[in-house]
Write a protein that holds these residues in place. Structure first.
Motif, PDB file in Angstrom:
ATOM      1  N   ALA A   1      -7.787 -30.055 -11.254  1.00 11.45           N
ATOM      2  CA  ALA A   1      -8.523 -28.867 -11.705  1.00 11.45           C
ATOM      3  C   ALA A   1      -7.730 -27.607 -11.380  1.00 11.45           C
ATOM      4  CB  ALA A   1      -9.899 -28.829 -11.046  1.00 11.45           C
ATOM      5  N   TRP A   2      -6.557 -27.493 -11.983  1.00  8.62           N
ATOM      6  CA  TRP A   2      -5.696 -26.344 -11.733  1.00  8.62           C
ATOM      7  C   TRP A   2      -5.949 -25.246 -12.751  1.00  8.62           C
ATOM      8  CZ3 TRP A   2      -1.587 -30.615 -11.557  1.00  8.62           C
ATOM      9  CH2 TRP A   2      -1.485 -31.136 -10.249  1.00  8.62           C
ATOM     10  N   ASP A   3      -5.633 -24.028 -12.357  1.00  9.83           N
ATOM     11  CA  ASP A   3      -5.775 -22.859 -13.209  1.00  9.83           C
ATOM     12  C   ASP A   3      -5.040 -23.082 -14.531  1.00  9.83           C
ATOM     13  OD1 ASP A   3      -6.393 -19.749 -13.139  1.00  9.83           O
ATOM     14  OD2 ASP A   3      -4.391 -20.007 -13.976  1.00  9.83           O
ATOM     15  N   PRO A   4      -5.718 -22.921 -15.668  1.00 13.15           N
ATOM     16  CA  PRO A   4      -5.086 -23.202 -16.960  1.00 13.15           C
ATOM     17  C   PRO A   4      -3.820 -22.389 -17.211  1.00 13.15           C
ATOM     18  CG  PRO A   4      -7.459 -23.000 -17.221  1.00 13.15           C
ATOM     19  CD  PRO A   4      -7.147 -22.590 -15.820  1.00 13.15           C
TER      20      PRO A   4
ATOM     21  N   GLY B   1      -8.021 -15.049   2.763  1.00 18.58           N
ATOM     22  CA  GLY B   1      -7.534 -14.132   1.738  1.00 18.58           C
ATOM     23  C   GLY B   1      -6.038 -14.011   1.631  1.00 18.58           C
ATOM     24  N   ALA B   2      -5.295 -15.015   2.099  1.00 23.27           N
ATOM     25  CA  ALA B   2      -3.835 -14.928   2.073  1.00 23.27           C
ATOM     26  C   ALA B   2      -3.288 -14.869   0.657  1.00 23.27           C
ATOM     27  CB  ALA B   2      -3.222 -16.112   2.814  1.00 23.27           C
ATOM     28  N   THR B   3      -3.853 -15.663  -0.228  1.00 34.62           N
ATOM     29  CA  THR B   3      -3.425 -15.689  -1.618  1.00 34.62           C
ATOM     30  C   THR B   3      -4.487 -16.409  -2.433  1.00 34.62           C
ATOM     31  OG1 THR B   3      -1.564 -16.240  -3.079  1.00 34.62           O
ATOM     32  CG2 THR B   3      -2.168 -17.884  -1.421  1.00 34.62           C
ATOM     33  N   ILE B   4      -4.287 -16.469  -3.734  1.00 35.14           N
ATOM     34  CA  ILE B   4      -5.270 -17.080  -4.629  1.00 35.14           C
ATOM     35  C   ILE B   4      -4.838 -18.500  -4.945  1.00 35.14           C
ATOM     36  CG2 ILE B   4      -6.509 -16.841  -6.808  1.00 35.14           C
ATOM     37  CD1 ILE B   4      -5.490 -13.912  -6.865  1.00 35.14           C
ATOM     38  N   SER B   5      -5.708 -19.442  -4.709  1.00 35.62           N
ATOM     39  CA  SER B   5      -5.382 -20.843  -4.960  1.00 35.62           C
ATOM     40  C   SER B   5      -5.280 -21.103  -6.465  1.00 35.62           C
ATOM     41  CB  SER B   5      -6.463 -21.745  -4.364  1.00 35.62           C
ATOM     42  OG  SER B   5      -6.224 -23.099  -4.702  1.00 35.62           O
ATOM     43  N   ALA B   6      -4.382 -22.014  -6.824  1.00 32.46           N
ATOM     44  CA  ALA B   6      -4.302 -22.469  -8.212  1.00 32.46           C
ATOM     45  C   ALA B   6      -5.401 -23.474  -8.519  1.00 32.46           C
ATOM     46  CB  ALA B   6      -2.933 -23.080  -8.494  1.00 32.46           C
ATOM     47  N   ASN B   7      -6.093 -23.959  -7.498  1.00 30.93           N
ATOM     48  CA  ASN B   7      -7.266 -24.805  -7.711  1.00 30.93           C
ATOM     49  C   ASN B   7      -8.448 -23.906  -8.077  1.00 30.93           C
ATOM     50  OD1 ASN B   7      -7.014 -27.854  -6.968  1.00 30.93           O
ATOM     51  ND2 ASN B   7      -5.719 -26.779  -5.484  1.00 30.93           N
ATOM     52  N   VAL B   8      -8.948 -24.073  -9.289  1.00 31.87           N
ATOM     53  CA  VAL B   8      -9.978 -23.176  -9.808  1.00 31.87           C
ATOM     54  C   VAL B   8     -11.195 -23.124  -8.885  1.00 31.87           C
ATOM     55  CG1 VAL B   8     -11.550 -22.763 -11.731  1.00 31.87           C
ATOM     56  CG2 VAL B   8      -9.212 -23.508 -12.180  1.00 31.87           C
TER      57      VAL B   8
END
Length: 417
Positions: A115-118, A335-342
């Motif tokens: 379920a990764w960011d499209p 809040g380190a970064t935005i996960s690619a897992n939606v």
């Protein structure tokens, strides 16, 4: 006898390292998988995640290596060619490695996509195949602002969300920057920043950096208008000197943190540092809108697998872990970064909202058009070729209509070589 023992020990250590195991792991029979990154601040986060992986996989140890961004791509290219690259490595520009058969194909190695960011999946898909496990996404580009400097100039922060740039009466950005320049050493970071400044201005002018065939097209009439606008801001003293920004990619960020820059256009990758180090009130506003609208980048960092790994099974296990929500939990915590897992992306917004920071501008801008640097091979070689020409352009020693065709020709030549 002592000398013989020392020599024997050195030989054993060398053999262990050559075989992909370090001396501590040889005795326990653990396979060592190497992971290469360019950001040292992520090492403790990766260590926490990978310690959990190692507890569940006691036969594998993951060794983390940091290569600074300034030399990362060049060293990776040389190491892949020489057979000395790590088993796994961060990647943002991967096309030439995929085409050369240097990367593990993800679906083939791990099975169906998670379920990764499209958008991140699209970035790392080439010829219908996925070539890296999406790890982090940047979100869009926005503008950090210094509340104290805006107040000193009598500017309402809410007005930043409706700023426009462009020729003629539609330009509301330049007049606002003139007001800020009266109260701050620098108003805005117009200058040589490929991802956060140049690509958004190209896109919002109606131009592109590269077309669908991979050809460089950043010398169009629209592109010339975008760069002439940026050069004009520098010429008018509304942005830091190119003598500083051309040679130091962190100059604008540091100037903002020091309270010397009123508006800093950048991405979420600087959010945690600004939140930790800024000693003044600040906030985040929308990207200025250009003639073609508000256009942002939407980049991701992926973890790629080396086809030359001596430990393919262990490497695939680590890849599978790093692509899972469990594996990225420690990487994106606080809040380190935005996960690619939606499924984890809401945690990022919630964390910063709980700390009084509205990060919606980084996400709202992605509802509109987006611009990419292109996934065709040779991007990093092209950017290195462009750098000195753009440096002369921003310094005012080379007119924009002359600089852009020259830079495009240099980029094309670099890719061909």
């Amino acid at each position: 006898m002592v000398l013989a023992i020392v020599v024997a020990a050195v030989v054993l250590v060398a053999a262990a390292l050559w075989s992909g195991r370090d001396p501590d792991s040889t005795a326990s029979g653990r396979t060592v998988v190497g992971l290469r990154v360019w950001d040292e601040s992520f090492v403790p986060r990766y260590r926490a995640s990978l310690d959990e992986f190692e507890r569940a996989n006691p036969d594998v140890r993951v060794r983390i290596t940091v290569v600074p961004w300034s030399s990362y791509e060049q060293k990776l290219r040389l190491d892949l060619a020489g057979g000395t690259a790590d088993d796994l490595f961060w990647s943002s520009s991967y096309a030439e490695y995929a085409d050369a058969g240097r990367l593990l194909e993800i679906d083939e190695s791990l099975g169906p996509r998670r379920a990764w960011d499209p958008a991140s999946v699209a970035q790392y898909t080439r010829a219908g195949k996925l070539w890296a496990v999406p790890q982090f996404v940047d979100g869009g580009t926005a503008v950090y602002y210094n509340r104290d400097l805006l107040a000193a100039a009598g500017i309402d922060p809410a007005s930043l969300n409706s700023l426009r740039w462009g020729p003629g009466a539609d330009d509301s950005l330049t007049p606002l920057l003139r007001r800020l320049a009266a109260v701050a050493p620098s108003a805005y970071n117009a200058g040589h920043d490929f991802q956060s400044v140049e690509l958004p201005y190209l896109g919002s002018a109606g131009a592109r950096f590269r077309d669908g065939q991979g050809d460089f097209v950043f010398d169009s009439t629209e592109a010339i208008s975008a760069f002439e606008y940026l050069v004009g801001l520098i010429r008018d003293g509304l942005a830091p000197s190119p003598a500083d920004t051309n040679t130091d990619s962190d100059f604008a960020k540091n100037a903002f943190l020091q309270g010397k820059l009123a508006m800093f256009q950048s991405g979420t990758f600087n959010l945690a540092q600004i939140a930790e180090q800024a000693e003044f009130g600040w906030g985040v506003a929308m990207l200025p809108e250009g003639p073609a609208g508000r256009v942002s980048t939407n980049s991701a960092i992926g973890v790629a697998g080396n086809t030359d790994t001596e430990h393919p099974e262990a490497t695939r296990r680590v890849l599978r872990w790093l692509g899972s929500a469990e594996g990225t939990h420690d990487l994106v915590a606080n809040g380190a970064t935005i996960s690619a897992n939606v499924g984890q992306q809401a945690e990022y917004r919630d964390y910063w909202s709980d700390h009084g920071i509205d990060v919606t501008p980084f996400f709202d801008v992605l509802h509109g058009p987006k611009i990419s640097s292109g996934t065709a091979p040779g991007l990093n070689s092209a950017l290195r070729a462009i750098d000195p020409i753009f440096g002369e352009m921003y310094a005012g020693r080379l007119p924009v209509p002359e600089a852009l065709p020259r830079a495009r020709a240099a980029a094309e030549d670099a890719v061909q070589k």
